[in-house]
Structure formats: structure tokens, C-alpha cells
Design an enzyme around this catalytic site. Structure first.
Site, PDB file in Angstrom:
ATOM      1  N   LYS A 265      25.018 -87.757 -88.723  1.00 26.17           N
ATOM      2  CA  LYS A 265      26.240 -87.503 -87.942  1.00 26.17           C
ATOM      3  C   LYS A 265      27.477 -87.701 -88.816  1.00 26.17           C
ATOM      4  O   LYS A 265      27.735 -88.804 -89.297  1.00 26.17           O
ATOM      5  CB  LYS A 265      26.295 -88.451 -86.735  1.00 26.17           C
ATOM      6  CG  LYS A 265      27.630 -88.423 -85.963  1.00 26.17           C
ATOM      7  CD  LYS A 265      27.611 -89.344 -84.735  1.00 26.17           C
ATOM      8  CE  LYS A 265      28.998 -89.448 -84.084  1.00 26.17           C
ATOM      9  NZ  LYS A 265      29.012 -90.357 -82.923  1.00 26.17           N
ATOM     10  N   ASP A 270      36.590 -90.068 -84.614  1.00 30.77           N
ATOM     11  CA  ASP A 270      36.206 -89.879 -83.214  1.00 30.77           C
ATOM     12  C   ASP A 270      37.256 -90.505 -82.303  1.00 30.77           C
ATOM     13  O   ASP A 270      37.220 -91.702 -82.017  1.00 30.77           O
ATOM     14  CB  ASP A 270      34.825 -90.523 -82.974  1.00 30.77           C
ATOM     15  CG  ASP A 270      34.353 -90.353 -81.530  1.00 30.77           C
ATOM     16  OD1 ASP A 270      34.973 -89.555 -80.784  1.00 30.77           O
ATOM     17  OD2 ASP A 270      33.363 -91.013 -81.154  1.00 30.77           O
ATOM     18  N   LYS A 277      39.623 -92.522 -76.407  1.00 34.65           N
ATOM     19  CA  LYS A 277      39.258 -93.930 -76.517  1.00 34.65           C
ATOM     20  C   LYS A 277      40.498 -94.801 -76.354  1.00 34.65           C
ATOM     21  O   LYS A 277      41.596 -94.388 -76.713  1.00 34.65           O
ATOM     22  CB  LYS A 277      38.637 -94.203 -77.899  1.00 34.65           C
ATOM     23  CG  LYS A 277      37.236 -93.669 -78.070  1.00 34.65           C
ATOM     24  CD  LYS A 277      36.664 -94.029 -79.426  1.00 34.65           C
ATOM     25  CE  LYS A 277      35.281 -93.423 -79.625  1.00 34.65           C
ATOM     26  NZ  LYS A 277      34.258 -94.016 -78.736  1.00 34.65           N
ATOM     27  N   ASP A 288      32.706 -93.145 -88.116  1.00 35.95           N
ATOM     28  CA  ASP A 288      31.767 -92.350 -87.325  1.00 35.95           C
ATOM     29  C   ASP A 288      31.053 -91.273 -88.146  1.00 35.95           C
ATOM     30  O   ASP A 288      30.276 -90.496 -87.602  1.00 35.95           O
ATOM     31  CB  ASP A 288      32.495 -91.735 -86.121  1.00 35.95           C
ATOM     32  CG  ASP A 288      31.620 -91.642 -84.886  1.00 35.95           C
ATOM     33  OD1 ASP A 288      30.588 -92.345 -84.841  1.00 35.95           O
ATOM     34  OD2 ASP A 288      31.956 -90.859 -83.980  1.00 35.95           O
ATOM     35  N   ASP A 347      33.560 -87.830 -75.280  1.00 35.05           N
ATOM     36  CA  ASP A 347      33.335 -88.906 -76.254  1.00 35.05           C
ATOM     37  C   ASP A 347      31.851 -89.036 -76.618  1.00 35.05           C
ATOM     38  O   ASP A 347      31.496 -89.775 -77.527  1.00 35.05           O
ATOM     39  CB  ASP A 347      33.869 -90.227 -75.683  1.00 35.05           C
ATOM     40  CG  ASP A 347      34.092 -91.274 -76.755  1.00 35.05           C
ATOM     41  OD1 ASP A 347      34.018 -90.925 -77.958  1.00 35.05           O
ATOM     42  OD2 ASP A 347      34.343 -92.440 -76.387  1.00 35.05           O
ATOM     43  N   GLU A 349      30.129 -87.045 -78.289  1.00 33.20           N
ATOM     44  CA  GLU A 349      30.205 -85.856 -79.136  1.00 33.20           C
ATOM     45  C   GLU A 349      29.137 -85.836 -80.221  1.00 33.20           C
ATOM     46  O   GLU A 349      28.763 -84.760 -80.695  1.00 33.20           O
ATOM     47  CB  GLU A 349      31.601 -85.747 -79.765  1.00 33.20           C
ATOM     48  CG  GLU A 349      31.815 -86.555 -81.053  1.00 33.20           C
ATOM     49  CD  GLU A 349      31.656 -88.060 -80.890  1.00 33.20           C
ATOM     50  OE1 GLU A 349      31.778 -88.559 -79.756  1.00 33.20           O
ATOM     51  OE2 GLU A 349      31.401 -88.745 -81.894  1.00 33.20           O
ATOM     52  N   ARG A 351      25.942 -86.419 -80.207  1.00 36.43           N
ATOM     53  CA  ARG A 351      24.724 -85.702 -79.817  1.00 36.43           C
ATOM     54  C   ARG A 351      24.968 -84.197 -79.756  1.00 36.43           C
ATOM     55  O   ARG A 351      24.044 -83.413 -79.921  1.00 36.43           O
ATOM     56  CB  ARG A 351      24.209 -86.263 -78.480  1.00 36.43           C
ATOM     57  CG  ARG A 351      25.149 -86.077 -77.325  1.00 36.43           C
ATOM     58  CD  ARG A 351      24.835 -87.011 -76.155  1.00 36.43           C
ATOM     59  NE  ARG A 351      25.321 -88.380 -76.386  1.00 36.43           N
ATOM     60  CZ  ARG A 351      25.171 -89.378 -75.539  1.00 36.43           C
ATOM     61  NH1 ARG A 351      24.538 -89.183 -74.396  1.00 36.43           N
ATOM     62  NH2 ARG A 351      25.639 -90.577 -75.815  1.00 36.43           N
TER      63      ARG A 351
HETATM   64  N1  BES Z   1      30.903 -92.973 -82.124  1.00 33.08           N
HETATM   65  C1  BES Z   1      30.672 -93.465 -80.804  1.00 33.08           C
HETATM   66  C2  BES Z   1      29.653 -94.594 -80.759  1.00 33.08           C
HETATM   67  C3  BES Z   1      30.085 -95.920 -81.326  1.00 33.08           C
HETATM   68  C4  BES Z   1      30.696 -96.848 -80.499  1.00 33.08           C
HETATM   69  C5  BES Z   1      29.805 -96.261 -82.615  1.00 33.08           C
HETATM   70  C6  BES Z   1      31.047 -98.079 -80.996  1.00 33.08           C
HETATM   71  C7  BES Z   1      30.179 -97.485 -83.119  1.00 33.08           C
HETATM   72  C8  BES Z   1      30.779 -98.399 -82.303  1.00 33.08           C
HETATM   73  C9  BES Z   1      30.154 -92.342 -79.911  1.00 33.08           C
HETATM   74  O1  BES Z   1      30.597 -91.076 -80.218  1.00 33.08           O
HETATM   75  C10 BES Z   1      30.604 -92.659 -78.533  1.00 33.08           C
HETATM   76  O2  BES Z   1      31.778 -92.631 -78.309  1.00 33.08           O
HETATM   77  N2  BES Z   1      29.653 -92.954 -77.650  1.00 33.08           N
HETATM   78  C11 BES Z   1      29.944 -93.285 -76.310  1.00 33.08           C
HETATM   79  C12 BES Z   1      28.977 -92.537 -75.440  1.00 33.08           C
HETATM   80  C13 BES Z   1      29.335 -92.558 -73.989  1.00 33.08           C
HETATM   81  C14 BES Z   1      30.575 -91.734 -73.745  1.00 33.08           C
HETATM   82  C15 BES Z   1      28.173 -92.011 -73.209  1.00 33.08           C
HETATM   83  C16 BES Z   1      29.777 -94.791 -76.150  1.00 33.08           C
HETATM   84  O3  BES Z   1      28.889 -95.362 -76.759  1.00 33.08           O
HETATM   85  O4  BES Z   1      30.587 -95.376 -75.446  1.00 33.08           O
HETATM   86 ZN    ZN Z   2      31.162 -90.752 -82.204  1.00 35.34          ZN
HETATM   87 MN    MN Z   3      32.447 -90.622 -79.235  1.00 31.64          MN
END
Ligand code: BES
Ligand code: ZN
Ligand code: MN
Length: 494
Positions: A265, A270, A277, A288, A347, A349, A351
Site C-alpha cells: 500500500k 491519507d 480525519k 501510510d 477513509d 482507501e 483496500r
Molecule cells: N491508513 C489508515 C489506517 C491506519 C490508522 C494506519 C492508524 C495507522 C494508524 C486507513 O486508511 C484507515 O483510515 N482506516 C480506517 C478504516 C475505517 C474507515 C473502516 C480506520 O482504521 O479507522
Molecule cells: Zn490509509
Molecule cells: Mn484511510
């Protein structure tokens, strides 16, 4: 990205001509090197033990100067704890302490006698490699955007690893891994105004240029991805002023054997997109792209080791920004695989870019196995913290290989379920699948989403959201999962 220089040696600790001797001390016994120093100096270390000044407690170090009849002007002692408890992790911990001490010392090189110690189930190659990498890791300094490196210019540049067995293989692996890890850390730390998809493609170019003959690079541009129908990847990129890239490195080390594939990824920043966020957690999202950095670093290590395998490394790289042209929650996207996806959160994104990259990689390369690495979910950080990456696979043999590689490299993973039972969480009324699965088991539903795009191929997913970087203002990228993935490929080469 400078890394320490490593060499092997086998001199007696009291006679070695080095600016600093590093020797271990157990709680009730000396290591062979410490015993030699003790004998030469007329019992200097015995007196320190008896006075309680240095008892061999794990996590402690003591620097001694000018010991009588010891050739080196400095002896750095490191506590090893109880000999019966001394295992692989304790060994690595002692090496970490040595690295921290050496980092601040006015020496350009040091002779380290830790690889001579017995460690349960680990051979001399492992001890040399682990010791070299641990010290190199603690001495890493990010420099790319600093006028002067934090803590001043590093002085230590060379380690002599002392061991009384042939450990050349361990040395080669240490050199290759140090480069791969440093590559991943430097790229992970680089700020997102500089570390764009274009920059990551340029970094892949430097890897290819350094290994012309065995490595080729192809970079797919937006128009290429449009033709391939990668509607999910392109939707994530649509709010960004910086163009998306699909970066493909190929290494041929084994004729026309089916390749192994790594997918990482590469979200260079992000913001969350329209599902923006909150303040306080956004700046960390420069990390990210650490999955991308990890698979590129692994690729570099594998190529440097000239492993007799074929390997492809695929990095979908985009920036996730809110914008008038950006994608929306409730949009339905057409993926490369033909599956439609309802975006319920912009968010989620990672996947979306991975699903297109994964299905394309499976189709184009028919890999014998594909492993992706991604900072995919905050839920995985909640579940496993900073110590283990989340591992997901429907293939038990592949999962076991990766767990074993993690234990061997001490870059460990822990398996979480990928059961069909969670599948209804991804149901959508308007598309074949939704991109989020609700509050519970967020790391599992993210992995399940990806699994839909790798059907028919042996696949595993590593969620490195908690392991690829350290939180906080002075946290760095860690270089994980380069050691795990490189070890996995080394094991596949046997
Ligand atoms: N890049 C983030 C995941 C992340 C969060 C990595 C904290 C490192 C630390 C990912 O893109 C994300 O935002 N995931 C969301 C998914 C949710 C919207 C289903 C998450 O984990 O909150
Ligand atoms: Zn992300
Ligand atoms: Mn995200």
C-alpha cells in the site's frame, strides 16, 4: 541511506586493536570475551561485579576506560541477565542496548563479541546477522530534510562481528537486509510533499538502474490504469493534484519459474478524503506508504542477495485528498476484477487501491504466492499494538511460512481469522461489496475485503499499521516488514 559497514573477526577480546570492545556479562558468569578481559586486567570485571557496580542485569551497559593489559582503550559491558533465560529476544535486546550506547560514543568502529554467545536454536549466521542489524537499526538517523542530523553527524561507521565459526552467509544477509531496511525507513520518514507517487516511482527506478540485467521496471500511468478498468484505485486518487502510479518491479533469478509477488500500500498521504480525519491523527498518515516502502525494501534485499527465485513487486501509489473532483461516500466503483464496490467511507482507501493492484497482479503474473503489506487499519493497532503485524491467510501452509519467517527474523506476526462468518458485514444493497464492515473486527473485515480480489491465488495479507512506524513526534519508520518478508523469500530459496 548509509548503513554501517560490517566485517567478521575472531581475535581475542583483550588483544584486539579496536576503539571499543563490546562484551556481554551474565548475572553470575562472564561471556568468553568478558572472561578474557577480566583475566588480562587482573580481575577488573570481577571487582565490578562484587561491588555491585555491574551485575549483568539485562538492559544495562557500562563503559570502562584504559583497563590494564587490554589493547583497546574502551570496553563496553552489556548485561545479558540469567544464562538459562538467554534466548533470541534477549540477545537482540542486548544488541539494541549496545547500539544505543555506541551511537553516542566518539568511536568510528567497534568490535562486538556478542555473536560468540550461545543462543538457543540459533546458529552463528543468525547471531552475526541479528547483532549487526540491531546495532545498525539503533544508529539510523533520518537526514533527508535536515541541515544537520539530529544528535550531530553519526561517528560510528563500522562493526567488527566476532565469532569463531564461518558466518559469511549471516554477514551477506546482514548487509542486504540493512540496505533494504534503511531504504524503507528513509522513504517512510520522508514528508508527503516530497514523497509523492512520482517520487516512489523514481526510487524504484534507482533500484532497477542499480541492477540492470536482473531487474526491470514498469510504471503504469493514469491512462494505463483507466484502460485496465482500475476504477477503485483511480477513485482514491481523484481528489489529488499529484498523479497516481502503479509501480512494477520484476526480478529474474530463476529462469521461467512462477514468481512470488509482493504488493504494498503506497498512500503517500491519507487525509481520509471526504471522511476527513480529525486533527491529531492526520500528520502520522505520511506513513501510510510504509507497506510500499516495505515491499520495495524487501525487493532490494532479495535482489542484493541474488536469491534464486523470480519476484515481482507491485506498488499502487496515490494520495487520498478531499477535493471537488474527489470521490464520495455512497459512490459505487467498478474494479479491475469486475466486482462493484460501494464506498461507505473514503477513509477506507487502502483496500480500494490494493484490490485493483492485487487482482491485476494475480492475473498478469500468475504468482505462486502473493503477499501484501499495508498500514490498513487502526483496528489492527488496537488488537496487536506495535509488537506484531496482523497476518491473514486462508492458506495454512503460507501462513505458517510467514509466521516462521517472523519468528526467525524477530519481525513477528500474529495470525487473525479470515473466516466467512464475518462476510455479511461487507454486504451492500447497491454494489457487490461495501468497503467497510462496521465497528467490530475492523482488521478482519478489511482483510476479507481484499480476499475477494485474490480468489484462486495463494495469498496472505500483513497489516503493518502498528509495526511499520513508531508514533510520536520523534518516531521513525521501522523498516518492518522487510526482515519478515526477506526471510520468507530466503526460506523459499532453500
Ligand atoms: N491508513 C489508515 C489506517 C491506519 C490508522 C494506519 C492508524 C495507522 C494508524 C486507513 O486508511 C484507515 O483510515 N482506516 C480506517 C478504516 C475505517 C474507515 C473502516 C480506520 O482504521 O479507522
Ligand atoms: Zn490509509
Ligand atoms: Mn484511510
Amino acid at each position: 541511506m548509509p548503513v554501517l559497514e560490517f566485517s567478521l573477526g575472531s581475535t581475542a577480546a583483550d588483544k584486539a586493536d579496536t576503539p571499543c570492545v563490546v562484551a556481554g556479562v551474565f548475572d553470575v558468569a562472564f561471556s568468553p570475551a568478558a572472561a578474557a578481559i577480566d583475566a588480562a586486567s587482573g580481575g577488573a570485571l570481577t571487582r565490578l561485579r562484587e561491588s555491585g557496580d555491574f551485575t549483568g542485569k539485562p538492559g544495562t551497559t557500562l563503559l570502562l576506560h584504559g583497563l590494564a593489559n587490554v589493547a583497546s582503550p574502551r570496553v563496553l559491558l552489556v548485561g545479558l541477565g540469567a544464562r538459562q533465560d538467554f534466548d533470541a529476544r534477549m540477545f537482540e535486546r542486548a544488541c539494541d542496548e549496545v547500539g544505543k550506547a555506541l551511537k553516542g560514543m566518539p568511536v568510528a568502529s567497534a568490535g562486538v563479541w556478542l555473536p560468540e554467545l550461545d543462543v538457543k536454536d540459533r546458529d552463528a549466521n543468525w547471531r552475526v546477522r541479528t547483532c549487526a542489524l540491531a546495532i545498525d537499526h539503533t544508529c539510523f538517523r533520518y537526514t533527508a530534510t535536515l541541515r544537520t542530523p539530529n544528535g550531530g553527524a553519526p561517528r560510528l561507521s563500522k562493526l567488527d562481528l566476532m565469532v569463531d565459526a564461518d558466518a559469511r552467509r549471516g554477514l551477506d544477509e546482514a548487509r542486504a537486509l540493512a540496505r533494504g531496511v534503511a531504504f524503507a525507513r528513509e522513504l517512510g520518514c520522508l514528508p508527503p510533499n516530497l514523497c509523492t507517487p512520482t517520487h516512489i516511482a523514481a526510487q524504484a527506478r534507482t533500484i532497477a538502474d542499480e541492477h540492470t540485467g536482473s531487474v526491470t521496471l514498469e510504471v503504469l500511468e493514469r491512462e494505463d490504469m483507466q484502460k485496465l478498468g482500475m476504477g477503485a484505485l483511480l477513485a482514491v486518487s481523484s481528489g489529488s493534484a499529484t498523479p497516481p502510479k502503479l509501480i512494477v518491479l520484476e526480478y529474474k533469478g530463476a529462469g521461467d519459474a512462477r514468481p512470488y509477488a509482493l504488493v504494498g500500500k503506497g498512500v503517500t498521504f491519507d487525509t481520509g478524503g471526504m471522511n476527513l480525519k480529525p486533527t491529531g491523527s492526520m500528520e502520522e498518515m505520511k506513513y501510510d506508504m510504509c507497506g510500499a516502502a516495505g515491499v520495495l525494501g524487501t525487493f532490494l534485499s532479495a535482489v542484493e542477495l541474488k536469491l534464486p527465485i523470480n519476484l515481482v513487486c507491485v506498488v499502487p501509489s496515490v494520495e487520498n485528498m478531499p477535493d471537488g473532483a474527489g470521490y464520495r461516500p455512497s459512490d459505487v466503483l467498478q474494479t479491475h476484477a469486475g466486482i462493484t464496490v460501494e464506498v461507505l467511507n473514503t477513509d477506507a482507501e487502502g483496500r480500494l487501491i490494493l484490490c485493483d493492484a492485487l487482482s491485476w497482479t494475480c492475473k498478469r503474473f500468475q504468482p505462486q504466492a502473493v503477499v501484501d503489506a499495508a498500514t490498513l487499519t487502526g483496528a489492527c493497532v488496537i488488537a496487536l499494538g506495535a509488537h506484531a503485524s496482523g497476518l491473514f491467510s486462508a492458506d495454512d501452509a503460507l501462513a505458517d511460512q510467514l509466521l516462521a519467517a517472523g519468528n526467525q527474523s524477530l519481525d513477528r506476526a500474529w495470525r487473525l481469522p479470515l473466516w466467512d462468518d464475518y462476510r455479511n458485514q461487507l454486504e451492500s444493497a447497491f454494489a457487490d461489496i461495501a468497503n467497510i464492515g462496521g465497528k467490530s473486527a475492523g482488521a478482519v473485515t478489511a482483510a476479507l475485503f481484499l480476499s475477494r480480489f485474490t480468489e484462486g491465488t495463494r495469498w496472505a495479507h500483513l497489516d503493518v499499521a502498528g509495526t511499520a512506524w513508531m508514533p510520536g513526534r520523534k518516531g521513525y519508520a521501522t523498516g518492518r516488514p522487510v526482515p519478515l518478508l526477506t526471510q520468507w523469500l530466503i526460506d523459499r530459496s532453500m
